[in-house]
Design a protein around this motif. Structure first.
Motif, mmCIF file in Angstrom:
data_model
loop_
_atom_site.group_PDB
_atom_site.id
_atom_site.type_symbol
_atom_site.label_atom_id
_atom_site.label_comp_id
_atom_site.label_asym_id
_atom_site.label_seq_id
_atom_site.Cartn_x
_atom_site.Cartn_y
_atom_site.Cartn_z
ATOM 1 N N THR A 60 0.941 -1.107 0.087
ATOM 2 C CA THR A 60 0.227 0.039 -0.021
ATOM 3 C C THR A 60 0.886 1.288 -0.020
ATOM 4 O O THR A 60 0.583 2.083 -0.504
ATOM 5 C CB THR A 60 -1.057 -0.040 1.013
ATOM 6 O OG1 THR A 60 -0.220 -0.276 2.426
ATOM 7 C CG2 THR A 60 -2.077 -0.958 1.235
ATOM 8 N N ARG A 61 1.968 1.305 0.601
ATOM 9 C CA ARG A 61 3.112 2.363 0.701
ATOM 10 C C ARG A 61 4.203 2.323 -0.070
ATOM 11 O O ARG A 61 5.000 3.180 -0.149
ATOM 12 C CB ARG A 61 3.374 2.690 2.014
ATOM 13 C CG ARG A 61 2.306 2.955 3.118
ATOM 14 C CD ARG A 61 2.699 3.043 4.513
ATOM 15 N NE ARG A 61 1.852 2.944 5.618
ATOM 16 C CZ ARG A 61 2.038 3.088 6.707
ATOM 17 N NH1 ARG A 61 3.290 3.212 7.270
ATOM 18 N NH2 ARG A 61 1.195 3.055 7.676
ATOM 19 N N LEU A 62 4.186 0.957 -0.993
ATOM 20 C CA LEU A 62 5.465 0.666 -1.741
ATOM 21 C C LEU A 62 6.679 1.045 -0.904
ATOM 22 O O LEU A 62 7.672 1.829 -1.441
ATOM 23 C CB LEU A 62 5.224 1.649 -3.198
ATOM 24 C CG LEU A 62 4.284 1.312 -4.043
ATOM 25 C CD1 LEU A 62 4.211 2.382 -5.256
ATOM 26 C CD2 LEU A 62 4.437 -0.098 -4.543
ATOM 27 N N THR A 63 6.719 0.373 0.016
ATOM 28 C CA THR A 63 7.843 0.733 1.252
ATOM 29 C C THR A 63 8.324 -0.648 1.663
ATOM 30 O O THR A 63 7.243 -1.260 1.982
ATOM 31 C CB THR A 63 7.293 1.495 2.106
ATOM 32 O OG1 THR A 63 7.054 2.683 1.553
ATOM 33 C CG2 THR A 63 8.511 1.970 3.037
ATOM 34 N N LEU A 64 9.550 -0.979 1.612
ATOM 35 C CA LEU A 64 10.170 -2.034 2.244
ATOM 36 C C LEU A 64 10.290 -1.839 3.977
ATOM 37 O O LEU A 64 10.946 -0.738 4.232
ATOM 38 C CB LEU A 64 11.589 -2.593 1.992
ATOM 39 C CG LEU A 64 11.616 -3.202 0.448
ATOM 40 C CD1 LEU A 64 12.764 -3.176 -0.035
ATOM 41 C CD2 LEU A 64 11.025 -4.567 0.577
#
Lengths: 273, 126
Positions: A147-151
């Motif tokens: 959803t946040r395009l974050t690792l």
């Protein structure tokens, strides 16, 4: 002195001279005899030598020596070849041992990763593989928040968790790995800031999708580089750890282990024809 | 060669499985497993072993304590003990050897190394 005394002295000297002359003659006779004997001996030896050199036995013996010399050389060559074979076998044995070690590591890692549906267990197994089989001292596991395009860091081992922060997809070496889906290895001393540019980044891939990464920051002391076994283990972790984590996530969402029921068998029957 | 019994004391299932996997390549060897030092001691009091292979870092009772207890037991005074340590843990290694361990193996573990050490200490081939 009278004339008579003078005559007696001359006679005595003459007799002495004759005695010496006689002994000299005898000695000369002896020498001549010895010379004769030796010449005869030489002739005899020359004859014997001539007989020996022309004898067929000598030829045979010379031939035999030639054959034996050649056999000796063949044996020496064979010994050399066997020694080389031994070295080759030793090398092959070492290679087989290394392959065996690799297969044992891969088999056990795979077996362990798929032996549970509990996410905590899977994380522990990944930790064990990295620590005990690869020799990693510091690492983190990040999962992709789609959803946040974050690792986002899930586990940080061997170092202060505050040093490991979330990474946007596409940003830096870690973020790019999500897009390339290819693992990246550096020489352990080549990385700068290991937390933004780790010495190894292993994407966790399910099918075509990257669901997270494993970042390796530091190896155990004395482990100076990654080996072939490490690379194979990273490949295995990239696929099997990802599947195991993904399955565990489904298990968490499901709440319990799925039960095989009629609709499942019906669907499988349709799928398998 | 037969009836030689080895006790493997290791809390990590992955490592334990790898060690057992390696030891199974030595023909006729019986392998018994324990999860930690306490479990290892129970096995030691119940059965007779010819070699003990133990990790150092374990919960409940670590490998160093186990080695110390083993060497204080007359039955196991001369039985070969191999400890598994992490690379760089020189202090642990020295302590284990001082307590009476015969040999150490460092992680990451090579199966060939385990086999070589166990064969040598048990004086067996294949």
């Amino acid at each position: 002195m009278s004339d008579r005394d003078e005559n007696m002295g001359a006679t005595q000297r003459a007799e002495e001279f004759l005695q010496v002359f006689k002994r000299g003659a005898e000695f000369t006779q002896d020498l001549l005899k010895e010379n004769e004997r030796l010449r005869f001996q030489i002739l005899k030896l020359e004859q014997t030598a001539s007989d020996v050199s022309t004898s067929p036995d000598v030829d045979q013996l010379k031939n035999r020596i030639g054959v034996l010399e050649s056999e000796k050389q063949e044996i020496l060559d064979r010994i050399k070849a066997i020694e080389q074979e031994n070295i080759d076998y030793d090398n092959r044995y070492s290679e087989v041992e290394a392959e065996n070690n690799l297969l044992a590591n891969l088999y056990i890692s795979s077996y362990q990763l798929h032996s549970t549906l509990e996410i905590s267990e899977i994380i522990r197994i990944i930790q064990e593989i990295l620590l005990n089989l690869v020799g990693v001292e510091q690492f983190s596991i990040m999962l992709l928040d789609e959803t946040r395009l974050t690792l986002r860091p899930l586990v940080v081992e061997g170092t202060d968790p505050k040093l490991v922060t979330s990474v946007k997809v596409g940003e830096g070496a870690i973020g790019e790995t999500v897009q390339t889906a290819a693992h990246r290895l550096l020489a352990p001393d080549a990385a700068g800031d290991v937390f933004s540019d780790p010495i190894a980044i292993i994407p966790l891939v399910v099918g075509q999708d990257v669901i997270g990464v494993i970042n390796i920051y530091k190896l155990l002391q004395q482990k100076v580089s990654f080996s072939n076994i490490d690379e194979e283990l990273f490949n295995l972790l990239g696929a099997h750890a990802a599947t195991a984590i993904f399955t565990a996530m489904l298990h968490i969402e499901q709440g319990s282990r799925p039960v095989f029921h009629d609709s499942f068998f019906a669907r499988m029957s349709d799928t398998l024809g | 060669m037969s009836n030689l019994k080895v006790l493997v004391v290791e809390d990590s299932p992955t490592m334990r499985q790898l060690i057992v996997f390696a030891l199974k390549r030595i023909r006729g060897l019986q392998i018994v497993e324990a999860n930690d030092g306490v479990g290892g001691l129970k096995k030691l009091s119940a059965e007779k072993f010819d070699l003990i292979l133990t990790d150092i870092n374990m919960p409940i009772m670590d490998g160093l304590k186990l080695v110390s207890l083993i060497r204080n037991d007359p039955q196991y005074k001369v039985v070969p003990v191999v400890v598994i340590t992490t690379e760089g843990a020189q202090e642990d290694r020295d302590r284990a050897l001082a307590l009476g361990a015969n040999e150490y193996i460092t992680k990451p573990i090579q199966t060939a190394k385990i086999i070589e050490v166990v064969r040598r200490l048990l004086e067996v081939g294949g």
